[in-house]
Design an enzyme around this catalytic site. Structure first.
Site, PDB file in Angstrom:
ATOM      1  N   MET A 343       0.824  -1.199   0.000  1.00 61.14           N
ATOM      2  CA  MET A 343       0.000   0.000   0.000  1.00 61.14           C
ATOM      3  C   MET A 343       0.866   1.260   0.000  1.00 61.14           C
ATOM      4  SD  MET A 343      -3.070   1.132  -0.192  1.00 61.14           S
ATOM      5  CE  MET A 343      -4.151  -0.213   0.263  1.00 61.14           C
ATOM      6  N   ASP A 362      10.358   3.102   6.566  1.00 61.74           N
ATOM      7  CA  ASP A 362       9.898   1.850   7.167  1.00 61.74           C
ATOM      8  C   ASP A 362      10.763   1.537   8.378  1.00 61.74           C
ATOM      9  OD1 ASP A 362       8.648  -0.724   7.594  1.00 61.74           O
ATOM     10  OD2 ASP A 362       8.056  -0.667   5.486  1.00 61.74           O
ATOM     11  N   VAL A 419       0.921   2.130   7.799  1.00 61.58           N
ATOM     12  CA  VAL A 419       1.487   1.026   8.586  1.00 61.58           C
ATOM     13  C   VAL A 419       0.372   0.050   8.942  1.00 61.58           C
ATOM     14  CG1 VAL A 419       3.322   2.508   9.467  1.00 61.58           C
ATOM     15  CG2 VAL A 419       1.211   2.251  10.795  1.00 61.58           C
ATOM     16  N   GLU A 421      -2.691  -2.114  10.481  1.00 61.28           N
ATOM     17  CA  GLU A 421      -3.992  -1.671  10.971  1.00 61.28           C
ATOM     18  C   GLU A 421      -4.120  -1.979  12.459  1.00 61.28           C
ATOM     19  OE1 GLU A 421      -7.704   0.095   9.421  1.00 61.28           O
ATOM     20  OE2 GLU A 421      -5.576   0.140   9.016  1.00 61.28           O
ATOM     21  N   LYS A 426       0.015   2.683  14.869  1.00 61.26           N
ATOM     22  CA  LYS A 426      -0.262   3.946  14.177  1.00 61.26           C
ATOM     23  C   LYS A 426       0.037   5.148  15.087  1.00 61.26           C
ATOM     24  CE  LYS A 426      -3.745   2.128  10.961  1.00 61.26           C
ATOM     25  NZ  LYS A 426      -3.061   2.497   9.708  1.00 61.26           N
ATOM     26  N   SER A 448      -8.163   1.787   6.924  1.00 58.55           N
ATOM     27  CA  SER A 448      -9.353   1.409   6.165  1.00 58.55           C
ATOM     28  C   SER A 448     -10.592   1.310   7.048  1.00 58.55           C
ATOM     29  CB  SER A 448      -9.130   0.067   5.456  1.00 58.55           C
ATOM     30  OG  SER A 448      -8.808  -0.940   6.390  1.00 58.55           O
ATOM     31  N   HIS A 469      -7.935   7.262   2.578  1.00 57.04           N
ATOM     32  CA  HIS A 469      -8.082   5.817   2.400  1.00 57.04           C
ATOM     33  C   HIS A 469      -7.906   5.473   0.926  1.00 57.04           C
ATOM     34  CE1 HIS A 469     -10.935   2.098   2.437  1.00 57.04           C
ATOM     35  NE2 HIS A 469      -9.679   1.749   2.382  1.00 57.04           N
TER      36      HIS A 469
END
Length: 748
Positions: A343, A362, A419, A421, A426, A448, A469
């Protein structure tokens, strides 16, 4: 609007230049003015030939879709006469006895190209941006100005098929190579070349077929191929549709349409019928056949729904209609992305293609480098396809900094967090990033499902915090759902919309809630698939019914794509959040399916090669054979045919669409969505919701609000509370209202 000029050599130039518009369109006013100019030229004995030109940067964009959207379709005979007049006018220009050349300076689409096809000669400017074609099928219509008859007669049915059935636009050089355009010349020579063709001496005299016996021959340049004696449709032996080649072509064409559309779109079938029937009769009769099919499509609610959503709705979204007006436009040059997985790397890919510098962060350098490698692969694919030069791809990749250092985010105007979910992960990423960002920088989460207001609690500047999103794969999916938290400022919303526009995506704006709009409706679709599976409906039947309803994939395949374990994590997070807030968790009735697949069977979906489907390395995916052991199908649904089974198929299709439409209506009621059009655009562009309906809200209007409510009440009694009708729809049904237009007849 229509400029008319005759020079001293007797060449008339009719120039389309509609005031107050950036593009010329065919509407009642412009066509009336054009018809007058055309008659003037044809009746003037001094005029030897006619040039059709444009005063705009492009030629003619096609019909005025606002006119088509609002036309009264109650009287079919009146519509036949109205649109038959267009055919007669185009026919008049090609049978008027004077050679006519279209000087195509830019894009000519739909009726704008059909008016060119009704000219005897077509010259295009060498404009790399210019396209010609017939895109009507994309909005549920067919070419209504002779396109289905002239194009096959010029280049044959096989070559015409992609243009008519898929709405493919053609660069002018390609159109020339196919035989739709005669010449491509430098732009500054366009009108001179058009006049040169008209001024050349006639090489032959021809008696047109329409003139009848005893008629005098005229300049052969003023006679179309299909008006010449002995004309044969190219591609068929003897020009006959019923020749072996012709029969094979139409059988194959019908099979292709069925395979690509699953029979849910009326327009492709109407186009095939139109071509098949029209090629067997004289040309004027063929045009009447085309008009009849055009009117039948225009009267079908599919066309108006598709026009409203896929043209006007998309146009409105892409023009940022929901953007706060009092905020100056944000120009972006440098952004950051947290998380270099598929993503995050996908967001980076589309952003660097838009000319932005990217800082890809990252947890460690190898992970960041892997994300940059993904970007390199995606750019490499474009190079191989000839859509991007290698030096430009190299320059783009050089703009990407892959790192594990949050300090590299300094100078970024916006950061997108992509990052895991997980609320805690987060929150940590938010704090680390904000420590390096300027006070006015925007922090956007790509979550999401997790509510933005809750995630913003980790931010020291929640007014700059927003949800963006994206949908996977980012490189292909056009939609971005922008989620406004309780403390998100109008300025942050406006600047975020500027970013989405910069990377050439379509935004819809929604208010904060769990699952927002698209994830919530996607979950409803998947959950209904799970319920059907538990009820004993064979998995293949569920998947096929979804496709036959217009969905791109079935709910089980979709769950595999988004990851079954992610669905489980979302369910588990929702349950824990409810408990933490002292609220009762409302089960969906499908938790046991997720528990089985994830916790007991270790089947996560495509990501680990096994879900509701198997994903063999050496072949196509297939439904997991052992699924039937865990969810035994009912024998009467597994085998045989009959009325009962067909009724069940109809009901399944209805359930899979209605459950999504209901949840979309609930989002409107709860003010998660602020406009019906956002629900329609978002459901099609983000979820692939059956495009022939115009979207999840337009589906309700197509059925009729009162009828939809009645059917959902029946489904709720049989299958559960997922079909419970929200108060918004009940009130609308009682008042005879609809989402678009006048009150519905069903509620009268």
């Amino acid at each position: 609007m229509i400029d008319y000029n005759v020079d001293t050599d007797g060449i008339a130039t009719i120039t389309w230049d509609m005031p107050g518009r950036t593009m010329n369109v065919l509407n009642e006013a412009s066509l009336t003015a054009y018809a007058e100019a055309l008659e003037k030229a044809l009746k003037d004995e001094k005029v030897k030939g006619i040039i059709l030109a444009s005063g705009k940067a492009d030629f003619i964009a096609g019909a005025d879709l606002d006119m088509l959207l609002n036309v009264d379709t109650s009287d079919a005979a009146k519509l036949m006469d109205q649109f038959g007049q267009l055919q007669k006018m185009f026919r008049r220009q090609e049978t008027g006895g004077k050679p006519m050349v279209a000087a195509i300076n830019g894009t000519a689409l739909g009726g704008g190209f059909e008016i060119c096809l009704a000219c005897h000669h077509r010259i295009a400017a060498a404009n790399p941006r210019a396209k010609v074609g017939q895109p009507e099928v994309k909005i549920g219509l067919l070419p209504g100005g002779g396109g289905t008859q002239r194009i096959p007669r010029l280049i044959g049915v096989m070559n015409a098929a992609p243009i008519l059935l898929e709405g493919k636009d053609l660069p002018v050089e390609t159109a020339k190579s196919m035989g739709l355009i005669h010449e491509v010349v430098p732009a500054d020579q366009l009108l001179a070349k058009a006049k040169e063709w008209l001024m050349a001496p006639a090489s032959e005299q021809v008696v047109p077929e329409y003139a009848g016996k005893g008629a005098k021959p005229i300049d052969g340049r003023a006679v179309q191929p299909w008006d010449r004696k002995g004309f044969k449709v190219p591609g068929f032996p003897g020009g006959q549709v019923w020749s072996p080649v012709g029969v094979q072509t139409f059988i194959g064409g019908n099979a292709m349409i069925a395979g690509k559309t699953n029979g849910v779109y009326p327009a492709p079938k109407a186009i095939m019928s139109c071509v098949y029937e029209g090629l067997q009769v004289p040309f004027d009769a063929a045009l009447r056949i085309e008009t009849r099919y055009f009117v039948s499509l225009l009267r079908d609610p599919v066309a108006k729904s598709m026009i409203r959503t896929l043209f006007f709705g998309l146009q409105e979204a892409n023009k940022l209609a929901r953007r706060p007006k009092d905020v100056s436009k944000q120009e972006y040059s440098r952004i950051g992305i947290l998380g270099a997985g598929l993503m995050g790397a996908g967001i980076a890919t589309v952003s660097v293609q838009a000319g932005l510098e990217i800082v890809l962060v990252d947890r460690d350098q190898p992970s960041a480098d892997k994300g940059k490698a993904h970007i390199a692969d995606e750019l490499g694919k474009l190079v191989k396809r000839g859509r991007l030069a290698q030096d430009k791809a190299d320059a783009m990749l050089a703009k990407v900094t892959a790192t594990a250092d949050f300090g590299a985010l300094k100078g970024c105007q916006l950061v997108v967090e992509a990052v895991f979910e997980n609320r805690e992960v987060k929150a940590e990423a938010t704090k680390k990033a904000e420590a390096e960002l300027a006070p006015d920088a925007i922090f956007a989460s790509n979550t999401s499902t997790l509510p933005i207001t809750g995630l913003a609690e980790a931010s020291v500047r929640p007014k700059n915090f927003i949800g963006l999103h994206f949908f996977s794969p980012v490189e292909k999916m056009p939609l971005v759902e922008i989620i406004v938290g309780k403390k998100t400022s109008p300025e942050t919303l406006a600047r975020s919309m500027d970013f989405v526009q910069k990377i050439r995506k379509t935004p819809i704006v929604v208010n904060d809630s769990r699952g927002f709009f698209t994830s919530r409706v996607c979950g409803a679709f998947i959950s209904e698939g799970h319920r059907l599976l538990k009820e004993g409906v064979p998995a293949a039947m569920i998947e096929n019914c979804a496709r036959l309803a217009g969905m791109p994939v079935g709910p089980l395949a979709l769950n595999d794509e988004v990851a079954i374990d992610l669905s489980w994590k979302i369910m588990d997070q929702t349950r824990r959040d409810a408990e933490a807030a002292g609220k009762k968790y409302e089960p969906s009735g499908t938790e046991d399916v997720l528990e089985l697949m994830v916790k007991k069977l270790d089947r996560f979906g495509r990501k680990n090669g096994k879900g509701f489907y198997d994903y063999p390395a050496d072949g196509k995916k297939r439904l997991w054979p052992d699924l039937a052991k865990h969810f035994p199908p009912k024998p009467e649904l597994l085998y045989g045919e009959g009325e009962a089974k067909r009724a069940k198929e109809t009901e399944i299709k209805k359930r899979l669409l209605y459950v999504q439409a209901l949840d979309t209506a609930r989002c409107l009621e709860a003010k998660v969505l602020t406009a019906p059009q956002d629900g329609d655009v978002g459901s099609i562009m983000g979820l692939g919701f059956a495009p022939q309906t115009g979207g999840a809200i337009s589906l309700i209007d197509q059925v009729g609000v009162k009828q939809f409510v009645a059917e959902c009440n029946q489904l709720a009694r049989k299958y559960g509370p997922q079909f419970k009708v929200p108060k918004l729809l009940r009130d609308m049904a009682a008042k005879g209202e609809s989402f678009y237009g006048r009150p519905t007849a069903q509620a009268a």
